[in-house]
Design a protein around this motif. Structure first.
Motif, short mmCIF file in Angstrom:
data_model
loop_
_atom_site.label_atom_id
_atom_site.label_comp_id
_atom_site.label_asym_id
_atom_site.label_seq_id
_atom_site.Cartn_x
_atom_site.Cartn_y
_atom_site.Cartn_z
N ARG A 148 0.83 -1.21 0.00
CA ARG A 148 0.00 0.00 0.00
C ARG A 148 0.87 1.26 0.00
O ARG A 148 0.53 2.26 -0.64
CB ARG A 148 -0.95 -0.02 1.19
N LYS A 150 -2.66 6.99 1.06
CA LYS A 150 -2.47 7.27 2.49
C LYS A 150 -1.48 8.43 2.58
O LYS A 150 -0.28 8.24 2.84
CB LYS A 150 -1.98 6.00 3.21
N ASN A 169 -9.15 14.78 8.45
CA ASN A 169 -9.29 13.70 9.44
C ASN A 169 -9.07 14.24 10.85
O ASN A 169 -9.76 13.87 11.79
CB ASN A 169 -8.27 12.58 9.18
N GLU A 225 -16.10 6.23 5.15
CA GLU A 225 -15.36 5.44 6.14
C GLU A 225 -15.23 6.27 7.41
O GLU A 225 -15.81 7.36 7.51
CB GLU A 225 -13.98 5.06 5.60
N GLY A 226 -14.49 5.78 8.39
CA GLY A 226 -14.25 6.56 9.60
C GLY A 226 -13.02 7.45 9.40
O GLY A 226 -12.27 7.28 8.43
N ALA A 227 -12.82 8.38 10.32
CA ALA A 227 -11.66 9.28 10.21
C ALA A 227 -10.36 8.52 10.35
O ALA A 227 -9.32 8.92 9.81
CB ALA A 227 -11.76 10.38 11.26
N SER A 238 -10.62 4.78 10.35
CA SER A 238 -11.08 3.39 10.30
C SER A 238 -11.93 3.15 9.06
O SER A 238 -12.40 4.10 8.44
CB SER A 238 -11.91 3.07 11.54
N ASN A 239 -12.13 1.91 8.72
CA ASN A 239 -13.14 1.54 7.71
C ASN A 239 -14.42 1.14 8.44
O ASN A 239 -14.37 0.65 9.57
CB ASN A 239 -12.63 0.37 6.85
N LEU A 249 -9.79 4.58 2.10
CA LEU A 249 -8.49 3.93 2.18
C LEU A 249 -8.72 2.41 2.17
O LEU A 249 -9.55 1.92 2.94
CB LEU A 249 -7.80 4.32 3.49
N GLY A 300 -8.21 -0.47 3.63
CA GLY A 300 -7.60 -0.85 4.91
C GLY A 300 -7.06 -2.28 4.90
O GLY A 300 -7.66 -3.18 4.32
N THR A 307 -6.83 -4.01 7.65
CA THR A 307 -7.73 -4.73 8.55
C THR A 307 -9.05 -5.01 7.84
O THR A 307 -9.68 -6.05 8.05
CB THR A 307 -7.98 -3.92 9.83
N ARG A 308 -9.48 -4.06 7.00
CA ARG A 308 -10.68 -4.29 6.17
C ARG A 308 -10.49 -5.55 5.33
O ARG A 308 -11.35 -6.42 5.28
CB ARG A 308 -10.91 -3.06 5.27
N GLY A 342 -9.50 -1.27 11.86
CA GLY A 342 -8.28 -0.48 11.68
C GLY A 342 -7.12 -1.19 12.36
O GLY A 342 -7.32 -2.01 13.26
N THR A 343 -5.92 -0.84 11.94
CA THR A 343 -4.72 -1.51 12.44
C THR A 343 -4.62 -1.46 13.96
O THR A 343 -4.36 -2.47 14.60
CB THR A 343 -3.47 -0.86 11.80
C1 LIG Z 1 -9.01 7.03 6.90
C2 LIG Z 1 -8.67 5.64 7.30
N1 LIG Z 1 -9.42 4.62 6.85
C3 LIG Z 1 -9.16 3.34 7.20
C4 LIG Z 1 -8.10 3.03 8.05
C5 LIG Z 1 -7.84 1.61 8.44
O1 LIG Z 1 -6.78 1.10 7.68
P1 LIG Z 1 -5.86 -0.07 8.25
O2 LIG Z 1 -6.77 -1.22 8.55
O3 LIG Z 1 -4.92 -0.37 7.14
O4 LIG Z 1 -5.21 0.46 9.46
C6 LIG Z 1 -7.28 4.06 8.52
C7 LIG Z 1 -6.15 3.76 9.39
O5 LIG Z 1 -5.42 4.59 9.80
C8 LIG Z 1 -7.57 5.38 8.13
O6 LIG Z 1 -6.80 6.41 8.56
#
Ligand SMILES: Cc1ncc(COP(=O)(O)O)c(C=O)c1O
Length: 300
Positions: free
Chosen positions: A52, A147, A154, A179-181, A183-184, A203, A205, A207-208, A242-243
């Protein structure tokens, strides 16, 4: 255990790690980043994060000359120096220092920064009880799949969440949840797991992706499509991925209960499966009696 910093391949104490004020990351947010986490002494899905990072860099036309092998060596070395079993590894690449002009400099010397800090995981009680969220307008640019260091929208959304006393701000563009600020977002409706598709509005993700693997493995119905805020409000379940947060149920949105107001069965099942996935890839929690497996024998 030390917090580690590495600037352009040079390791040094974080207080002495500096970059130029002319760095384009500082001047323009002209760069990309990743956050990788470890469990029990192993980095979780490092290659997916490096994939990524490379995609993000391509998205802003930033050439990264590090080979995959070098990235892995550098990140692994930084991580091992920190000696934190559970760590948050931050990687950042910018277009480097240059006199302040918007257009790309003729010669680009990217700045590569790595930091490794102890990860304070979300308390188990929060994961079990679930969290509250609010919806806020998605003010971000059109390439949220990159990213990038430009996190101001955010940051403002997170601050709104903090001021409202909730865990996350869920972003809404044209009436649809993106999505979240940080997170997904997922909804569960009539047994189907639904999440926004991977397009430039979110993004993709890590974790997604892991959660989607688990959803498919469990044979649950899965739809990748954007839902309206109203559909999220009426969903049986909502959860975030999210991670650093893994999978967290959302039990209240904009002050109204989701479902019955507690974590739903799908989110709980996925939390368990996610823990098993992590244990399979990174080793389980500390053995009874306190001893963790030797980190020397572990490879990322
Ligand atoms: C805007 C946004 N969406 C989704 C995610 C989740 O992504 P990941 O699971 O790769 O951490 C993040 C993680 O920081 C994020 O900032």
């Amino acid at each position: 255990m030390p917090t580690i910093a590495c600037v352009n391949g040079r390791f040094l104490p974080i207080g002495r790690a500096v970059v130029s004020i002319e760095d384009r990351g500082f001047q323009f947010g002209d760069g990309v980043y990743e956050v990788v986490r470890s469990y029990n002494g192993r980095l979780f899905r490092l290659d997916a994060h490096l994939d990524r990072l490379e995609q993000s860099a391509r998205g802003i036309r930033l050439p990264i000359r590090y080979s995959r092998a070098y990235w892995r060596r550098l990140v692994t070395r930084a991580y091992e120096m920190s000696r934190f079993p559970d760590a948050k590894v931050y990687l950042q690449v910018t277009r480097g220092p240059a006199p302040r002009e918007h257009r790309f400099p003729a010669v680009v010397r990217p700045t590569v920064v790595i930091t490794v800090r102890r990860l304070d995981p979300l308390p188990e009680s929060v994961r079990r009880r679930g969290v509250s969220a609010i919806t806020v307008p998605d003010l971000r640019w059109g390439r949220c799949d990159v990213k990038s260091l430009n996190l101001l929208a955010n940051v403002l959304a997170r601050e709104e969440a903090r001021a409202a006393g909730v865990f996350e701000a869920i972003l809404v563009r044209d009436g649809l949840v993106t999505e979240g600020a940080i997170s997904n977002c997922f909804a569960v409706v009539g047994g189907a797991v639904i999440t926004s598709p991977t397009d430039p509005s979110i993004l993709p993700g890590i974790t997604r992706a892991a959660t989607l693997e688990l959803v498919r493995r469990e044979g649950l119905s899965l739809e990748e499509r954007a839902l309206t805020v109203e559909e999220y409000r009426r969903a049986d379940e909502v959860f975030l991925t999210g991670t650093t947060i893994e999978i967290v149920p959302v039990v209240s949105l904009d002050g109204a209960k989701i479902g019955r107001g507690g974590p739903g069965p799908v989110a709980r099942m996925l939390q368990e499966r996610f823990a098993a996935l992590v244990a399979a890839e990174c080793g389980g929690p500390a053995a009874p009696g306190g001893g963790r497996a030797s980190r020397r024998s572990r490879r990322t």
